[in-house]
Design an enzyme around this catalytic site. Structure first.
Site: not given
Ligand code: XMP
Length: 497
Positions: A316, A412
């Site tokens: 991430c 998302r």
């Protein structure tokens, strides 16, 4: 001695798992007496607290079946069209024997370059799509290939393979491992093809059976009312996701996960209400959230589970790109404190790289951990192994990476309507870890040992001991973290002696 969780997590720091350490408590039971049984969401019980993340390099049919067989669950990703996601769910539910073969699959027009193409498998299988499904055409065995002359090898596999038409190779899809072994023995074949309604469901080789027999014994699997593996499905929050959900429910999805990096949005609140009204029997997991404020909104909308984590995943970059997120230990503790008051189980999502992180997540209030990189690189993860710098690896990528978003996962990260795509994740590779059927049982045993050291014989007991301040923790300094890891050793390689 030490701090209560309430005190440690109210000092203005964002802590992640490595920043904190539990002080040991009192042991009055054996490791085997520790139960890790839990719930994914209000009505989805699990016997181990492990969830495979809905990522396209982690959770497809083999991962979902293996996680369910272990007593956890896999959430099938939605970075594909509706039919593909529905067929992945159906396939997962057909993999009664959850073996992901080492076997290699090729298209008929491909050549086999070298013996290396077989990897550790004794066979290369041939199908129209170069994958396991829908039907095998033939096979090439490593031993025969190795004894061929080089000029003979320059043909398409189709012209060289042996046909799989012989009925002796076929067994019904719902046969168990012992019967598969008996058939292999009886028919003197190197593999069998598991078949359902004319389609290939799985291929199991003699080597696979030998390998799986050496794994630790499985406990009770996660089975739904349909007597098949429970499988979760991720969806987004667009209008078209309502149609997707209808197909996934028909395919047998047992729980739905609304997949957003920042779940506290009007889109998600509306989707939660829609799912609750349309499918009252289906549990819906909301998220991701990292604060009590975010969680409260989703709880009010009726979620059956909360997914916690923002920017803590190994691939991430959300915290760096968007400047929002929270250290995962703090996020799990804070959200779990609120969620527990409403009976909503919490999934600690991202940042798990060892069994200690799992112990910390669970004791801090989570009911399960969701894992990406920890499961990527396993036999059950989608994708083929490659060799990089002499290591056998599989690709692992963030769903917010440009590469994954190009395939459709931009929803998302709310990038679907934007003209510019901003990456919030990266693409990488992780080392071959072998089968989850082997390493998850060992990991769970290590987690049980952690619980034993803390004097907690179950998740409920750990949560109570944390909330009544019996369990104590401290923040670790940088030096304490180094001390807690392996240090001060010179590498011990044969070559240097
Ligand atoms: P681990 O640490 O288990 O994390 O590899 C998996 C979790 O990371 C999230 N995820 C992402 N987060 N950008 C992000 O900021 C991404 O590209 C990305 N892809 C996955 C997700 O919650 C997953 O379960």
């Amino acid at each position: 001695d030490g701090f209560s969780a309430e005190k440690l997590f109210s000092q203005g720091y964002s802590y992640t798992y490595d920043d904190v350490i539990f002080l040991p408590h009192f042991i009055d039971f054996s490791t085997d007496a520790v139960s890790l049984s839990t719930r994914l969401s209000k009505r989805v019980p699990l016997s181990i607290p492990c969830v495979a993340s809905p990522m396209d390099t982690v959770s497809e049919s083999h991962m979902a079946a293996a996680m369910a067989a272990l007593g956890g669950i896999g959430i099938v990703h939605y970075n594909c069209d509706i039919d593909t996601q529905a067929s992945v769910i159906r396939h997962a539910k057909s993999l009664q024997v959850p073996i992901a073969s080492d076997a290699v699959f090729k298209c008929p027009e491909h050549q086999i370059g070298s013996v290396d193409d077989f990897g550790p498998s004794s066979f290369v299988f041939v199908s129209q799509t170069g994958t396991l499904t829908p039907k095998l055409l033939g096979y090439v065995s490593k031993s025969e290939w190795s004894s061929m002359k080089d000029d003979q090898k320059e043909v398409k596999i189709y012209d060289y393979m042996k046909s799989c038409e012989n009925k002796d190779y076929y067994v019904p899809w719902d046969i168990d491992l012992d019967k598969i072994e008996a058939v292999l023995e009886d028919k003197q074949k190197g593999f069998v093809v598991l078949e359902k309604e004319g389609e290939t469901v799985n291929v199991v080789t003699k080597d696979d059976v030998e390998r799986v027999k050496g794994y630790p014994k499985l406990g009770s699997g996660t089975v739904g009312a349909d007597k098949k593996w429970m499988v979760g499905a991720a969806i987004g929050t667009r209008e078209s996701d309502k149609e997707r959900l209808e197909h996934l429910v028909k395919a047998g999805a047992n729980v739905v996960v609304l997949d957003s990096s920042q779940g506290n949005s009007i889109y998600q609140l509306e989707m939660i209400k829609y799912v609750k009204n349309t499918y009252p029997e289906l549990d819906v997991v909301g998220g991701n959230v990292v604060t009590m404020y975010q969680a409260e909104n989703l709880i009010k909308a009726g979620v059956d589970g909360l997914r916690v984590g923002m920017g803590s995943g190994s691939i991430c970059t959300t915290q760096e790109v968007c400047a929002v997120g929270r250290g995962q230990a703090t996020a799990v503790y804070k959200v779990s404190t609120l969620a527990a008051q409403h009976g909503v189980p919490v999934i600690a999502d991202g940042g798990i790289s060892n069994s200690g992180h799992i112990v910390k997540a669970l004791v801090l209030g989570a009911s399960t951990v969701m894992m990406g990189s920890f499961l990527a690189g396993s036999t059950e993860a989608p994708g083929a192994y490659e060799y990089r710098n002499g290591r056998r690896v599989k690709k692992y990528r963030g769903m917010g990476s440009l590469e994954a978003m190009t395939k459709g996962s931009d929803q998302r990260y709310l990038g679907d309507t934007a003209k510019l795509k901003i990456a919030q994740g990266v693409v990488g590779a992780v080392a071959d870890k072998g089968s989850v059927l082997k390493f998850i049982p060992y990991t769970m045993h290590a987690v049980k040992q952690g619980f034993q050291d803390l004097g907690a014989s179950s998740l409920q007991s750990a949560h109570e001991l944390l909330r009544d301040n019996t369990l104590r923790l401290e923040a670790r300094t940088g030096a304490a973290q180094i001390e807690g890891g392996i240090h001060g050793l010179v590498s011990y390689e044969k070559k240097s002696f």
